[in-house]
Write a protein that holds these residues in place. Structure first.
Motif, short mmCIF file in Angstrom:
data_model
loop_
_atom_site.label_atom_id
_atom_site.label_comp_id
_atom_site.label_asym_id
_atom_site.label_seq_id
_atom_site.Cartn_x
_atom_site.Cartn_y
_atom_site.Cartn_z
N UNK A 1 4.45 3.32 -11.32
CA UNK A 1 3.07 3.02 -11.74
C UNK A 1 2.22 4.28 -11.73
N UNK A 2 2.41 5.13 -10.72
CA UNK A 2 1.65 6.37 -10.65
C UNK A 2 1.88 7.22 -11.89
N UNK A 3 3.13 7.28 -12.34
CA UNK A 3 3.43 8.03 -13.57
C UNK A 3 2.69 7.42 -14.76
N UNK A 4 2.69 6.09 -14.86
CA UNK A 4 2.01 5.42 -15.96
C UNK A 4 0.50 5.68 -15.93
N UNK A 5 -0.04 5.93 -14.73
CA UNK A 5 -1.46 6.20 -14.58
C UNK A 5 -1.80 7.68 -14.77
N UNK B 1 -4.77 12.26 -2.47
CA UNK B 1 -5.12 11.08 -1.69
C UNK B 1 -3.99 10.70 -0.74
N UNK B 2 -4.32 10.45 0.50
CA UNK B 2 -3.38 9.89 1.47
C UNK B 2 -3.72 8.41 1.61
N UNK B 3 -2.81 7.55 1.13
CA UNK B 3 -3.05 6.12 1.12
C UNK B 3 -2.29 5.46 2.27
N UNK B 4 -3.03 4.73 3.09
CA UNK B 4 -2.43 3.98 4.19
C UNK B 4 -2.20 2.54 3.75
N UNK B 5 -0.93 2.12 3.70
CA UNK B 5 -0.62 0.71 3.51
C UNK B 5 -0.61 0.03 4.88
N UNK B 6 -0.25 -1.26 4.90
CA UNK B 6 -0.42 -2.05 6.13
C UNK B 6 0.89 -2.42 6.81
N UNK B 7 2.02 -1.80 6.41
CA UNK B 7 3.29 -2.13 7.03
C UNK B 7 3.29 -1.73 8.51
N UNK B 8 4.09 -2.40 9.34
CA UNK B 8 4.14 -2.04 10.76
C UNK B 8 4.54 -0.58 10.95
N UNK B 9 3.84 0.11 11.82
CA UNK B 9 4.11 1.53 12.09
C UNK B 9 3.51 1.91 13.43
N UNK C 1 -10.79 -10.37 -3.99
CA UNK C 1 -10.51 -11.75 -3.63
C UNK C 1 -9.03 -11.86 -3.23
N UNK C 2 -8.73 -12.68 -2.21
CA UNK C 2 -7.32 -12.84 -1.81
C UNK C 2 -6.44 -13.39 -2.93
N UNK C 3 -7.01 -14.22 -3.81
CA UNK C 3 -6.24 -14.80 -4.91
C UNK C 3 -6.24 -13.82 -6.09
N UNK C 4 -5.21 -12.99 -6.17
CA UNK C 4 -5.15 -11.97 -7.20
C UNK C 4 -3.69 -11.65 -7.51
N UNK C 5 -3.47 -10.96 -8.61
CA UNK C 5 -2.10 -10.62 -9.01
C UNK C 5 -1.58 -9.36 -8.33
N UNK C 6 -2.44 -8.36 -8.14
CA UNK C 6 -2.01 -7.07 -7.62
C UNK C 6 -2.06 -7.05 -6.09
N UNK C 7 -1.20 -6.25 -5.49
CA UNK C 7 -1.29 -6.04 -4.05
C UNK C 7 -2.46 -5.11 -3.74
N UNK C 8 -2.90 -5.12 -2.49
CA UNK C 8 -3.98 -4.22 -2.08
C UNK C 8 -3.58 -2.76 -2.26
N UNK C 9 -2.32 -2.45 -1.95
CA UNK C 9 -1.86 -1.07 -2.08
C UNK C 9 -1.83 -0.64 -3.54
N UNK C 10 -1.39 -1.52 -4.41
CA UNK C 10 -1.42 -1.23 -5.85
C UNK C 10 -2.84 -1.00 -6.33
N UNK C 11 -3.76 -1.86 -5.89
CA UNK C 11 -5.16 -1.69 -6.26
C UNK C 11 -5.74 -0.40 -5.75
N UNK C 12 -5.33 0.00 -4.54
CA UNK C 12 -5.83 1.25 -3.96
C UNK C 12 -5.36 2.45 -4.77
N UNK C 13 -4.07 2.45 -5.14
CA UNK C 13 -3.54 3.55 -5.96
C UNK C 13 -4.28 3.63 -7.28
N UNK C 14 -4.46 2.50 -7.93
CA UNK C 14 -5.15 2.50 -9.22
C UNK C 14 -6.57 3.03 -9.10
N UNK C 15 -7.26 2.63 -8.06
CA UNK C 15 -8.67 3.01 -7.93
C UNK C 15 -8.84 4.49 -7.60
#
Length: 219
Positions: free
Chosen positions: A119-123, A9-17, A74-88
């Motif tokens: 986290x990736x190792x833990x998964x 998987x190639x995951x795109x985060x949202x940092x400026x680039x 939902x915007x009100x959550x504990x995990x970042x979007x990138x973390x959620x993407x990796x997990x999924x």
């Protein structure tokens, strides 16, 4: 889930680039990669003319969504979007991922993204963080062999634990033998490989291996 099984998987985060040549080089070497976007990472995928296979978003930085499969958060959550993407993507069968557009902009976001190496190792998978100047992978302890990528000049060992014990580095300009390395006094920065393959052994602790190049060096 079958489309994800065993794929990289190639995951795109949202940092400026704005410099995408390193991503194009990666895509050329991985033509079957699965494209995943975390929220505003969709802008970067679109800039490269890519249609996501998967997107996860709370729509706080990117109001639009696009992808063969979309997960809304939902915007009100504990995990970042990138973390959620990796997990999924790992939950759906990927076991290796490369994260891009993840190191610029806010430092808190960058540090959160780098924590995903562990986290990736833990998964049960592996993650590489890539930008135009660096490539980061996790050293999980024990003896690991690394092939020095031609585009990089240096490698560094950055402790994740406060103390690394039994650090041995071979085939390097600055070798070590059974050394103790601490975060407070790192002696493992800006090393250079002296052979195509070098080894790093860590008896206790984990670290990040950073391959890096000066910006003046060609890709």
């Amino acid at each position: 889930m079958g489309d994800f099984e065993g794929r990289h998987a190639l995951i795109f985060a949202a940092a400026p680039e704005t410099e995408y040549e390193y991503i194009r080089t990666f895509l050329s070497a991985h033509p079957d990669v699965l494209i995943a976007c975390a929220d505003g990472g969709l802008r970067h995928a679109r800039a490269l003319g890519l249609h996501p296979d998967f997107m996860i978003s709370d729509c706080d930085s990117m109001p639009e969504v696009e992808g063969a499969e979309i997960v809304r958060l939902k915007p009100e959550k504990d995990d970042t979007d990138t973390q959620g993407c990796l997990r999924e993507v790992f939950r759906r069968g990927c076991r290796e991922a490369t994260l891009v557009c993840a190191t610029g902009g806010r430092v808190d976001h960058m540090l959160a993204n780098l924590s995903l190496l562990e986290e990736a190792r833990a998964l049960g998978g592996r993650l590489t963080v890539l930008d135009r100047q660096n490539k980061l992978v996790l050293h999980e302890g024990g003896l690991q062999k690394f092939k020095m990528p031609e585009v990089y000049q240096y490698f560094s060992i950055v402790p994740l634990d406060a103390v690394l014990k039994g650090v041995t580095i071979t085939n390097a300009k600055y070798p070590l033998q059974n050394a103790t390395v601490t975060r407070a006094g790192m002696v493992t920065i800006s090393n250079e490989a002296t052979a195509p393959v070098f080894t790093v052994s860590i008896e206790q602790g984990s670290a990040v291996v950073v391959f890096s190049r000066d910006l003046t060096a060609p890709l």
